[in-house]
Design a protein around this motif. Structure first.
Motif, PDB file in Angstrom:
ATOM      1  N   GLY A   1       0.829  -1.333  -0.058  1.00  0.00           N
ATOM      2  CA  GLY A   1       0.068   0.251   0.082  1.00  0.00           C
ATOM      3  C   GLY A   1       0.928   1.395   0.114  1.00  0.00           C
ATOM      4  N   LEU A   2       1.877   1.198   0.767  1.00  0.00           N
ATOM      5  CA  LEU A   2       2.721   2.317   0.864  1.00  0.00           C
ATOM      6  C   LEU A   2       3.332   2.673  -0.366  1.00  0.00           C
ATOM      7  N   ILE A   3       3.868   1.625  -1.095  1.00  0.00           N
ATOM      8  CA  ILE A   3       4.688   1.604  -2.566  1.00  0.00           C
ATOM      9  C   ILE A   3       3.705   2.186  -3.469  1.00  0.00           C
ATOM     10  N   LEU A   4       2.436   1.542  -3.546  1.00  0.00           N
ATOM     11  CA  LEU A   4       1.328   2.146  -4.452  1.00  0.00           C
ATOM     12  C   LEU A   4       0.956   3.475  -4.123  1.00  0.00           C
ATOM     13  N   THR A   5       0.851   3.937  -3.008  1.00  0.00           N
ATOM     14  CA  THR A   5       0.504   5.240  -2.459  1.00  0.00           C
ATOM     15  C   THR A   5       1.415   6.380  -2.987  1.00  0.00           C
ATOM     16  N   LEU A   6       2.817   6.068  -2.788  1.00  0.00           N
ATOM     17  CA  LEU A   6       3.818   6.819  -3.442  1.00  0.00           C
ATOM     18  C   LEU A   6       3.955   7.013  -4.966  1.00  0.00           C
ATOM     19  N   MET A   7       3.576   5.704  -5.522  1.00  0.00           N
ATOM     20  CA  MET A   7       3.668   5.909  -7.173  1.00  0.00           C
ATOM     21  C   MET A   7       2.620   6.609  -7.427  1.00  0.00           C
TER      22      MET A   7
ATOM     23  N   LEU B   1      -3.580   0.077   2.486  1.00  0.00           N
ATOM     24  CA  LEU B   1      -3.128   0.886   3.758  1.00  0.00           C
ATOM     25  C   LEU B   1      -4.240   0.703   4.841  1.00  0.00           C
ATOM     26  N   VAL B   2      -5.519   0.982   4.376  1.00  0.00           N
ATOM     27  CA  VAL B   2      -6.590   0.807   5.255  1.00  0.00           C
ATOM     28  C   VAL B   2      -6.830  -0.597   5.973  1.00  0.00           C
TER      29      VAL B   2
END
Length: 105
Positions: free
Chosen positions: A34-40, A65-66
C-alpha cells in the motif's frame, strides 16, 4: 478498555502469539504494498488516459493501507492465545519420521 484487553492476555497469565501472529505478517505485507502504491500514485507517472481519469495506484494504495491497519488492529484487539502445554502426539507406525526412543532422548 479493561486491563485484560490492553495487556493482551498477560494479566491472566496466558501467552499470546504476539509478533508471530499471521495477521501481523499479512498486515505488514499489505502495508508495504500500500505504501509503494500510494507513493507511486503521488509521485509516479499517472497514465490517467489508461484508467479513465482515475489515479488507480493512489486509490489502491490507500485501500491497502486501510486494510493493513485493520489487520494489525484486529491482531492487537483479539490476540491468539497459545495453550500452556501441548502434549506430543503418540508415535504413528505409518509415519515415515524416526520413532521416539523410550526413556529419554
Amino acid at each position: 478498555m479493561s486491563d485484560k484487553t490492553t495487556s493482551a492476555g498477560a494479566a491472566d497469565g496466558r501467552h499470546t502469539a504476539g509478533a508471530f501472529d499471521i495477521r501481523n505478517f499479512i498486515g505488514a505485507l499489505l502495508g508495504l504494498y500500500g505504501l509503494i502504491l500510494t507513493l507511486m500514485g503521488l509521485f509516479g507517472e499517472k497514465s490517467l488516459d489508461k484508467t479513465g481519469g482515475i489515479n488507480a495506484n493512489l486509490y489502491a494504495g490507500i485501500a491497502l493501507l486501510v486494510v493493513s491497519a485493520a489487520f494489525v488492529a484486529w491482531a492487537r484487539l483479539k490476540p491468539i492465545v497459545v495453550p500452556e502445554h501441548i502434549e506430543p502426539p503418540d508415535d504413528d507406525p505409518t509415519r515415515p519420521a524416526p520413532k521416539r526412543r523410550q526413556g529419554g532422548h
